[in-house]
Design a protein around this motif. Structure first.
Motif, mmCIF file in Angstrom:
data_model
loop_
_atom_site.group_PDB
_atom_site.id
_atom_site.type_symbol
_atom_site.label_atom_id
_atom_site.label_comp_id
_atom_site.label_asym_id
_atom_site.label_seq_id
_atom_site.Cartn_x
_atom_site.Cartn_y
_atom_site.Cartn_z
ATOM 1 N N VAL A 44 0.852 -1.184 0.000
ATOM 2 C CA VAL A 44 0.000 0.000 0.000
ATOM 3 C C VAL A 44 0.885 1.230 0.000
ATOM 4 C CG1 VAL A 44 -1.756 1.292 1.254
ATOM 5 C CG2 VAL A 44 -1.820 -1.200 1.233
ATOM 6 N N SER B 136 -8.409 -2.478 -3.408
ATOM 7 C CA SER B 136 -8.498 -3.746 -2.715
ATOM 8 C C SER B 136 -7.813 -4.831 -3.524
ATOM 9 C CB SER B 136 -9.966 -4.110 -2.484
ATOM 10 O OG SER B 136 -10.599 -3.121 -1.718
ATOM 11 N N THR C 29 -9.036 -2.815 1.164
ATOM 12 C CA THR C 29 -7.779 -2.291 1.680
ATOM 13 C C THR C 29 -8.024 -1.195 2.704
ATOM 14 O OG1 THR C 29 -6.663 -2.806 -0.400
ATOM 15 C CG2 THR C 29 -5.589 -1.210 1.036
#
Length: 578
Positions: A34, A46, A243
């Motif tokens: 990320v 995601s 996410t």
């Protein structure tokens, strides 16, 4: 402890927003794969559902709270009158009963699944994000919420389309499903994941003890070691494949690890910012597909009836500057495009191998099923659930009775390996499509008894006894199957009449039952982990002669042992004196 009430309000939006932005940047920087932009916002989406073995999401596509933990700062919050610098730390308090439930769940998992290394702080982080710690700890002394905590109706609008699976038993809705309880379980998931965490004989998703233990088992179900960052990420994403959700949970997890404390029930702070398509201005993330920005001034938003969450705004009350109360005309909507799941017409077997295994062994074959359209075209990226039904101790690898997998590009989903239990016979494994009503596909797996094809005595000592006495040596045998040790094999021993008549004798040597009475046939015997079995002591009545003991094992192994009962030899008489 008596529950205490009087919920306190959150601090000002400006402070919350500042903390949220800073902690979001920290969380994003810690999350594998990320990245963040110059404002500290997430820039990745995601992960693909195929990235890890996805199970049926406990709260997939359901609203959760995106409020992030406060920054731990010695500077008091302006306007609070707090000069101690502890206001921010106070946001990390966890209601007493809720905290107790998390810690008891951790202790239980430490015994049942020690390799999972589940920390109670992870349950606390998920509980905070899902329900604000059971709405600030509004639970009774047994841990049951005073009112049900329900997620939005999953009718295919803003969230997933999940038709009713419980006839409204858990969520009160007999048309569509809703996530239920402080840990937000979908009813169909609760049916197999539910646990009795407070030993009251019930599995209630509205009870924090039951829900916390169920969540712990859910997170540990794939033998993940949660002390490993990659496994931890997979477990959290299996709970909700987002996410943004992962980052929010991780932020609370790290905050609780740095320090938290117990507060009275009913006094916890309520989160304000739910995920979804809307944004109330308290942070920059919408909890789903990444950050959003709102035009200034923020236009009125239209809420769907019945979507209020604890601590959220009521529909129509967020108009800037107290404007007109006339609801705006909603924009025209178009039906969402069909998902892959919507196109599934039926399930087909995809070449499942023979499903037969000996008790205690792992099945060599695996169940494979394919999702297809009405025209027979394979459908990828569909969740398929494999459920072991009926009274059996056969499980999937990891000890679970349910596994949900995602179909690959060929439309095929393969279940984890089956592990045969000790109960023999046929076992049914049912395959269904998650979120779609199509005919189930049933498979039959057969568990056969453990077997031994050979038995041998461990000694060669002759077995003799005098009438009315007892044999000095107990008979011991070793069982093997194809040359390998045969453990836990069923064995029976019978003192037979003759080689031609294997029925139990009515005279000669005998065993004793629990009351000390003669018995000449023993069943329910079993070899130990080394394939060994030592029979009880043998005794002789007053009948002399040669007798036979037949020992038979499941699988065909047989041995016949000879027993002799004879009078003691008389001593020779001394010769008379000359």
């Amino acid at each position: 402890m008596a529950a205490q009430f009087g919920l306190r309000l959150r601090k000002g939006a400006a402070t919350t927003a500042l903390a949220a932005a800073a902690v979001a940047a920290l969380a994003a920087s810690q999350a594998p794969g990320v990245t963040t932009d110059s404002a500290g916002r997430q820039t990745t989406g995601s992960p693909s559902p195929d990235a890890s073995p996805q199970a049926d999401d406990a709260a997939s596509d359901s609203r959760y709270y995106t409020d992030l933990p406060p920054l731990d700062s010695p500077t008091p919050t302006p306007g609070t009158g707090d000069s101690s610098g502890t206001t921010a730390a106070g946001e990390l308090g966890i209601p007493a009963t809720v905290l107790d439930a998390y810690k008891k769940a951790e202790a239980s998992l430490r015994e049942s699944k020690p390799g999972c290394n589940l920390p109670w702080q992870l349950l606390a982080a998920i509980g905070k994000v899902e329900s604000g710690q059971a709405s600030g700890g509004r639970v009774d002394a047994d841990g049951t919420t005073y009112t049900k905590i329900l997620g939005p109706v999953l009718n295919g609008g803003e969230f997933a389309n999940i038709s009713d699976t419980d006839n409204g038993a858990y969520d009160g809705d007999s048309t569509y499903d809703r996530a239920v309880g402080p840990m937000q379980f979908i009813p169909s998931t609760w049916e197999w994941a539910g646990r009795d965490g407070n030993s009251d004989g019930a599995k209630d998703p509205n009870n924090i003890y039951d829900a916390a233990l169920a969540a712990g088992h859910y997170l540990c179900r794939f033998d993940w070691d949660l002390s490993n960052d990659g496994n931890l990420r997979s477990a959290i994403l299996s709970y909700n494949n987002s996410t943004a959700y992962y980052n929010t949970v991780i932020s609370w997890l790290e905050s609780y690890r740095r320090g938290s404390h117990e507060i009275p029930d009913g006094t916890g702070s309520l989160p304000e910012t739910p995920s979804g398509n809307g944004n109330n201005g308290n942070n920059n993330g919408n909890g789903r597909g990444g950050p959003t920005t709102s035009p200034s001034p923020t236009p009125p938003k239209t809420e769907k009836p019945g979507t209020d969450k604890p601590g959220g705004d009521k529909p129509g009350t967020d108009k800037p500057g107290g404007g007109s109360t006339t609801p705006p005309t909603p924009p025209p909507t178009t039906p969402p495009p069909p998902t892959p799941t919507d196109t599934v017409h039926h399930l087909e077997d995809a070449g499942t191998a023979d499903l037969t295994a000996t008790a205690g062994d792992t099945f060599a074959g695996k169940i494979t099923a394919r999702t297809e359209t009405e025209a027979g075209k394979a459908v990828a990226k569909v969740r398929v659930r494999f459920t072991i039904v009926g009274d059996t101790d056969t499980t999937f690898t990891g000890g679970e009775s349910v596994a949900t997998m995602v179909t690959n590009s060929s439309g095929t989903a393969t279940a984890p390996a089956l592990v045969a239990g000790e109960k023999t016979g046929d076992v049914t494994i049912r395959v269904t499509v998650v979120g779609r009503s199509v005919a189930a596909l049933d498979y039959t797996a057969t568990v056969t008894a453990r077997q031994a094809d050979a038995l041998a005595r461990t000694t060669t000592t002759a077995l003799t006894c005098v009438p009315g006495g007892e044999f000095a040596e107990q008979v011991e045998v070793k069982a093997t199957n194809k040359g390998e040790v045969a453990d836990k094999v069923a064995v029976k021993a019978t003192l037979i009449k003759s080689v031609l008549d294997p029925t139990a004798n009515d005279k000669g040597p005998y065993f004793k039952d629990a009351d000390g009475k003669p018995v000449r046939a023993l069943t329910a015997l079993e070899t130990d982990e080394n394939g060994l079995l030592k029979l009880p002591k043998l005794y002789a009545d007053d009948t002399v002669g040669t007798f036979l003991l037949r020992i038979e094992a499941e699988g065909g192994g047989i041995i016949t042992v000879e027993l002799k009962v004879e009078a003691a030899a008389e001593s020779a008489s001394p010769s008379p004196s000359a």
